[in-house]
Design an enzyme around this catalytic site. Structure first.
Site, PDB file in Angstrom:
ATOM      1  N   ASP A  33      42.529  26.547 -18.606  1.00  0.00           N
ATOM      2  CA  ASP A  33      41.134  26.772 -18.224  1.00  0.00           C
ATOM      3  C   ASP A  33      40.363  27.198 -19.478  1.00  0.00           C
ATOM      4  N   ILE A  34      39.200  26.606 -19.732  1.00  0.00           N
ATOM      5  CA  ILE A  34      38.435  27.021 -20.928  1.00  0.00           C
ATOM      6  C   ILE A  34      37.944  28.466 -20.818  1.00  0.00           C
TER       7      ILE A  34
ATOM      8  N   THR B 131      23.428  17.506 -21.226  1.00  0.00           N
ATOM      9  CA  THR B 131      22.859  16.502 -20.325  1.00  0.00           C
ATOM     10  C   THR B 131      21.338  16.476 -20.393  1.00  0.00           C
ATOM     11  N   ASP B 132      20.764  15.314 -20.068  1.00  0.00           N
ATOM     12  CA  ASP B 132      19.301  15.218 -20.007  1.00  0.00           C
ATOM     13  C   ASP B 132      18.728  16.073 -18.865  1.00  0.00           C
ATOM     14  N   GLU B 133      19.603  16.487 -17.923  1.00  0.00           N
ATOM     15  CA  GLU B 133      19.097  17.269 -16.784  1.00  0.00           C
ATOM     16  C   GLU B 133      18.552  18.629 -17.207  1.00  0.00           C
TER      17      GLU B 133
ATOM     18  N   TYR C 106      23.555  23.316 -11.286  1.00  0.00           N
ATOM     19  CA  TYR C 106      24.302  22.595 -12.327  1.00  0.00           C
ATOM     20  C   TYR C 106      23.497  22.526 -13.626  1.00  0.00           C
TER      21      TYR C 106
ATOM     22  N   LYS D 130      24.158  24.234 -17.385  1.00  0.00           N
ATOM     23  CA  LYS D 130      24.270  23.476 -18.637  1.00  0.00           C
ATOM     24  C   LYS D 130      23.216  23.951 -19.642  1.00  0.00           C
TER      25      LYS D 130
ATOM     26  N   TYR E 203      20.095   8.758  -0.818  1.00  0.00           N
ATOM     27  CA  TYR E 203      19.318   9.979  -0.562  1.00  0.00           C
ATOM     28  C   TYR E 203      17.824   9.661  -0.528  1.00  0.00           C
TER      29      TYR E 203
ATOM     30  N   ARG F 211      17.080   6.949 -12.609  1.00  0.00           N
ATOM     31  CA  ARG F 211      18.039   7.455 -13.595  1.00  0.00           C
ATOM     32  C   ARG F 211      18.116   6.445 -14.740  1.00  0.00           C
TER      33      ARG F 211
ATOM     34  N   ASN G 197      17.523   4.235  -7.736  1.00  0.00           N
ATOM     35  CA  ASN G 197      18.824   4.269  -7.054  1.00  0.00           C
ATOM     36  C   ASN G 197      18.998   3.086  -6.107  1.00  0.00           C
TER      37      ASN G 197
ATOM     38  N   ARG H 273      18.616  15.058  -1.334  1.00  0.00           N
ATOM     39  CA  ARG H 273      19.221  16.184  -2.065  1.00  0.00           C
ATOM     40  C   ARG H 273      18.162  17.272  -2.220  1.00  0.00           C
TER      41      ARG H 273
ATOM     42  N   GLY I 215      15.862  19.807  -3.997  1.00  0.00           N
ATOM     43  CA  GLY I 215      15.376  19.926  -5.392  1.00  0.00           C
ATOM     44  C   GLY I 215      15.561  18.660  -6.200  1.00  0.00           C
TER      45      GLY I 215
HETATM   46  P1  NAD Z   1      33.999  15.145 -14.783  1.00  0.00           P
HETATM   47  O1  NAD Z   1      33.656  16.031 -13.641  1.00  0.00           O
HETATM   48  O2  NAD Z   1      34.410  13.737 -14.509  1.00  0.00           O
HETATM   49  O3  NAD Z   1      35.163  15.820 -15.660  1.00  0.00           O
HETATM   50  C1  NAD Z   1      35.179  17.164 -15.968  1.00  0.00           C
HETATM   51  C2  NAD Z   1      36.543  17.498 -16.549  1.00  0.00           C
HETATM   52  O4  NAD Z   1      36.532  18.887 -16.941  1.00  0.00           O
HETATM   53  C3  NAD Z   1      37.695  17.338 -15.552  1.00  0.00           C
HETATM   54  O5  NAD Z   1      38.792  16.730 -16.170  1.00  0.00           O
HETATM   55  C4  NAD Z   1      38.035  18.767 -15.167  1.00  0.00           C
HETATM   56  O6  NAD Z   1      39.394  18.953 -14.793  1.00  0.00           O
HETATM   57  C5  NAD Z   1      37.697  19.510 -16.456  1.00  0.00           C
HETATM   58  N1  NAD Z   1      37.385  20.926 -16.216  1.00  0.00           N
HETATM   59  C6  NAD Z   1      36.534  21.443 -15.289  1.00  0.00           C
HETATM   60  N2  NAD Z   1      36.533  22.780 -15.358  1.00  0.00           N
HETATM   61  C7  NAD Z   1      37.378  23.111 -16.366  1.00  0.00           C
HETATM   62  C8  NAD Z   1      37.775  24.358 -16.932  1.00  0.00           C
HETATM   63  N3  NAD Z   1      37.312  25.520 -16.469  1.00  0.00           N
HETATM   64  N4  NAD Z   1      38.653  24.341 -17.964  1.00  0.00           N
HETATM   65  C9  NAD Z   1      39.138  23.172 -18.446  1.00  0.00           C
HETATM   66  N5  NAD Z   1      38.812  21.978 -17.928  1.00  0.00           N
HETATM   67  C10 NAD Z   1      37.928  21.949 -16.906  1.00  0.00           C
HETATM   68  O7  NAD Z   1      32.726  15.193 -15.737  1.00  0.00           O
HETATM   69  P2  NAD Z   1      32.066  14.040 -16.632  1.00  0.00           P
HETATM   70  O8  NAD Z   1      31.129  13.266 -15.799  1.00  0.00           O
HETATM   71  O9  NAD Z   1      33.122  13.370 -17.410  1.00  0.00           O
HETATM   72  O10 NAD Z   1      31.176  14.951 -17.612  1.00  0.00           O
HETATM   73  C11 NAD Z   1      31.737  15.483 -18.799  1.00  0.00           C
HETATM   74  C12 NAD Z   1      30.681  16.289 -19.529  1.00  0.00           C
HETATM   75  O11 NAD Z   1      29.566  15.470 -19.830  1.00  0.00           O
HETATM   76  C13 NAD Z   1      30.123  17.441 -18.708  1.00  0.00           C
HETATM   77  O12 NAD Z   1      29.934  18.540 -19.572  1.00  0.00           O
HETATM   78  C14 NAD Z   1      28.798  16.931 -18.179  1.00  0.00           C
HETATM   79  O13 NAD Z   1      27.893  17.996 -17.996  1.00  0.00           O
HETATM   80  C15 NAD Z   1      28.372  16.035 -19.314  1.00  0.00           C
HETATM   81  N6  NAD Z   1      27.513  14.898 -18.959  1.00  0.00           N
HETATM   82  C16 NAD Z   1      27.883  14.035 -17.961  1.00  0.00           C
HETATM   83  C17 NAD Z   1      27.086  12.918 -17.694  1.00  0.00           C
HETATM   84  C18 NAD Z   1      27.467  11.926 -16.621  1.00  0.00           C
HETATM   85  O14 NAD Z   1      26.673  11.021 -16.328  1.00  0.00           O
HETATM   86  N7  NAD Z   1      28.631  12.003 -16.019  1.00  0.00           N
HETATM   87  C19 NAD Z   1      25.919  12.688 -18.441  1.00  0.00           C
HETATM   88  C20 NAD Z   1      25.568  13.622 -19.438  1.00  0.00           C
HETATM   89  C21 NAD Z   1      26.384  14.703 -19.698  1.00  0.00           C
HETATM   90  O1  DAU Z   2      21.693  12.726 -16.087  1.00  0.00           O
HETATM   91  C1  DAU Z   2      22.962  13.147 -16.431  1.00  0.00           C
HETATM   92  C2  DAU Z   2      23.686  13.655 -15.214  1.00  0.00           C
HETATM   93  O2  DAU Z   2      23.991  12.530 -14.414  1.00  0.00           O
HETATM   94  C3  DAU Z   2      24.935  14.446 -15.548  1.00  0.00           C
HETATM   95  O3  DAU Z   2      24.582  15.611 -16.231  1.00  0.00           O
HETATM   96  C4  DAU Z   2      25.714  14.804 -14.273  1.00  0.00           C
HETATM   97  O4  DAU Z   2      26.942  15.435 -14.615  1.00  0.00           O
HETATM   98  C5  DAU Z   2      26.004  13.531 -13.514  1.00  0.00           C
HETATM   99  O5  DAU Z   2      26.669  13.823 -12.296  1.00  0.00           O
HETATM  100  C6  DAU Z   2      24.701  12.775 -13.225  1.00  0.00           C
HETATM  101  O6  DAU Z   2      23.868  13.517 -12.296  1.00  0.00           O
HETATM  102  P1  DAU Z   2      23.054  12.796 -11.116  1.00  0.00           P
HETATM  103  O7  DAU Z   2      22.752  13.798 -10.096  1.00  0.00           O
HETATM  104  O8  DAU Z   2      21.929  11.991 -11.667  1.00  0.00           O
HETATM  105  O9  DAU Z   2      24.199  11.745 -10.635  1.00  0.00           O
HETATM  106  P2  DAU Z   2      24.713  11.316  -9.178  1.00  0.00           P
HETATM  107  O10 DAU Z   2      25.636  10.161  -9.386  1.00  0.00           O
HETATM  108  O11 DAU Z   2      25.211  12.463  -8.382  1.00  0.00           O
HETATM  109  O12 DAU Z   2      23.382  10.778  -8.492  1.00  0.00           O
HETATM  110  C7  DAU Z   2      22.623   9.745  -9.086  1.00  0.00           C
HETATM  111  C8  DAU Z   2      21.417   9.493  -8.195  1.00  0.00           C
HETATM  112  O13 DAU Z   2      21.870   8.915  -6.971  1.00  0.00           O
HETATM  113  C9  DAU Z   2      20.682  10.777  -7.803  1.00  0.00           C
HETATM  114  O14 DAU Z   2      19.283  10.484  -7.744  1.00  0.00           O
HETATM  115  C10 DAU Z   2      21.198  11.083  -6.406  1.00  0.00           C
HETATM  116  C11 DAU Z   2      21.502   9.712  -5.830  1.00  0.00           C
HETATM  117  N1  DAU Z   2      22.632   9.630  -4.871  1.00  0.00           N
HETATM  118  C12 DAU Z   2      23.822  10.179  -5.234  1.00  0.00           C
HETATM  119  C13 DAU Z   2      24.909  10.144  -4.386  1.00  0.00           C
HETATM  120  C14 DAU Z   2      26.235  10.742  -4.766  1.00  0.00           C
HETATM  121  C15 DAU Z   2      22.467   9.010  -3.655  1.00  0.00           C
HETATM  122  O15 DAU Z   2      21.386   8.484  -3.335  1.00  0.00           O
HETATM  123  N2  DAU Z   2      23.542   8.955  -2.807  1.00  0.00           N
HETATM  124  C16 DAU Z   2      24.755   9.509  -3.110  1.00  0.00           C
HETATM  125  O16 DAU Z   2      25.684   9.450  -2.249  1.00  0.00           O
END
Ligand code: NAD
Ligand code: DAU
Length: 339
Positions: free
Chosen positions: A59-60, A125-127, A153, A157, A210, A217, A252, A276, A278
């Site tokens: 765990d980090i 993240t851009d969020e 979330y 971040k 949703y 996105r 979406n 969702r 917010g």
């Molecule tokens: P993910 O949820 O698929 O993977 C997260 C990983 O982190 C998993 O392997 C999990 O086991 C590990 N983890 C969680 N908590 C931990 C802890 N306490 N200690 C050690 N390991 C732990 O996430 P992802 O989508 O691959 O995102 C990775 C990173 O990129 C995140 O920081 C996320 O905020 C960022 N990010 C994601 C997106 C996206 O679209 N998915 C976009 C921009 C930024």
């Molecule tokens: O922008 C970067 C972010 O993108 C990352 O930081 C996050 O870790 C990553 O999960 C992602 O966040 P989003 O909330 O944008 O991704 P998600 O796939 O959950 O949702 C994308 C869009 O789709 C969002 O507007 C919500 C909508 N959605 C999502 C799900 C899961 C639906 O309409 N139906 C669904 O079932």
């Protein structure tokens, strides 16, 4: 060069591990991952026997485990992907997001201070910029856009990002931050929009969109994100933030319709469900800085990337079926039943 990659058993982290081992065969890549519900050791199976790769389950937030790993590996760099990453889960229960995303980041950076490091890179993240209105297509997130978060979330971040910049200013820690838009591609956990819709469509299940599905996105193929981080850790300036995104904004509903079309499924599977809380309306990255300073540009266009992604999910059914047949079913019930 030894790099600790945290969260390397998740979606983007695993793609980054593969990218780095392929691109730099002489680098040692050490993956530290807690293997939460989102971490999958089977994803890393192709590199487990690579002598340049080591996996450590930890765990980090666990200071002792992190310090021990630093003593053993003496890393040159740390790239921190480890995080709780799903907005919907953060709305359900924020606490673990604060622990992992903020305290975990601090724990890693404390180890970097204690043992010394050439670069600590925070994958953000851009969020953190909040959202943009749908009726202002001229607006984009730049690195100077104020932090303005919507969900637990994104707030966690943003908290981590502020801490990273504070460690740079206060302790001189050599940090960098990337803020990327939505990624898609192989090994994307099926709770997220694109893999959820692909898996549901293949199983002829309803496709829960949703609200009205008009949220926008900015989608980037995961390999392009990995290449951007590779450039930043090698050539990016210390103390800087780099936005990463490919000007690929989509609603979406259009993504879900495209997935139906590619899979030959009826759009009648689409069902509009409660929005969702917010819910951010639009994300859109201005990637001028990383382009001008580091020459980064996305290489995979969405038309190709989504085809590659769908093909990957068709060819790797066991990977995602294992997930959706396990604990994920309880999550799905909680999240989508009566929605
Ligand atoms: P993910 O949820 O698929 O993977 C997260 C990983 O982190 C998993 O392997 C999990 O086991 C590990 N983890 C969680 N908590 C931990 C802890 N306490 N200690 C050690 N390991 C732990 O996430 P992802 O989508 O691959 O995102 C990775 C990173 O990129 C995140 O920081 C996320 O905020 C960022 N990010 C994601 C997106 C996206 O679209 N998915 C976009 C921009 C930024
Ligand atoms: O922008 C970067 C972010 O993108 C990352 O930081 C996050 O870790 C990553 O999960 C992602 O966040 P989003 O909330 O944008 O991704 P998600 O796939 O959950 O949702 C994308 C869009 O789709 C969002 O507007 C919500 C909508 N959605 C999502 C799900 C899961 C639906 O309409 N139906 C669904 O079932």
């Amino acid at each position: 060069m030894t790099i600790i990659v945290t969260g390397g058993a998740g979606f983007i982290g695993s793609n980054f591990v593969f990218h780095m081992l392929n691109t730099y065969p002489d680098y040692r890549i050490v993956c530290l991952d807690k293997l939460t519900y989102a971490g999958n050791l089977s994803t890393l199976a192709p590199v487990m026997d690579n002598p340049k790769f080591r996996f450590v389950k930890a765990d980090i937030c666990d200071r002792e485990a992190v310090n021990t790993l630093f003593e053993e590996e003496k890393p040159d760099m740390v790239v921190n992907f480890a995080a709780e990453s799903h907005v919907d889960r953060s709305i359900e229960d924020p606490e673990i997001f604060l622990k992992t995303n903020i305290l975990g980041t601090a724990t890693l950076m404390d180890a970097c201070r204690k043992y010394g490091i050439k670069r600590y890179h925070q994958v953000s993240t851009d969020e953190v910029y909040g959202d943009l209105p749908l009726d202002r297509p001229d607006l984009f997130f730049t690195e100077d856009t104020p932090i303005h978060t919507s969900s637990p979330y994104s707030s966690s971040k943003a908290g981590a990002d502020l801490l990273v910049l504070a460690y740079h200013r206060t302790y001189g820690l050599p940090v960098s931050i990337s803020r990327c838009s939505n990624n898609y591609g192989p090994y994307h956990f099926p709770e997220k929009l694109i893999p959820l819709m692909i898996a549901n469509a293949l199983n002829n299940k309803l496709l829960p969109v949703y609200g009205e599905g008009i949220n926008v996105r900015d989608w980037l193929y995961v390999e392009d994100h990995c290449k951007a981080i590779d450039l930043i850790i090698h050539k990016g300036r210390v103390g800087e933030v780099y936005n990463v995104g490919g000007h690929n904004e989509m609603k979406n509903i259009d993504i879900v319709r495209l997935i139906c079309k590619e899979l030959g499924k009826s759009e009648e599977l689409i069902t509009f469900v409660k929005d969702r809380k917010g819910h951010d309306m639009r994300y859109a990255i201005d990637p001028t800085k990383i382009h001008n300073e580091l020459g980064w540009l996305p290489e995979t266009c969405f038309a190709d990337g989504i085809k590659k992604t769908i093909t990957w999910y068709l060819e790797n059914r066991a990977w995602w079926e294992n997930i959706i047949n396990g604990e994920y079913q309880n999550y799905y019930e909680r999240m989508y039943k009566d929605r």
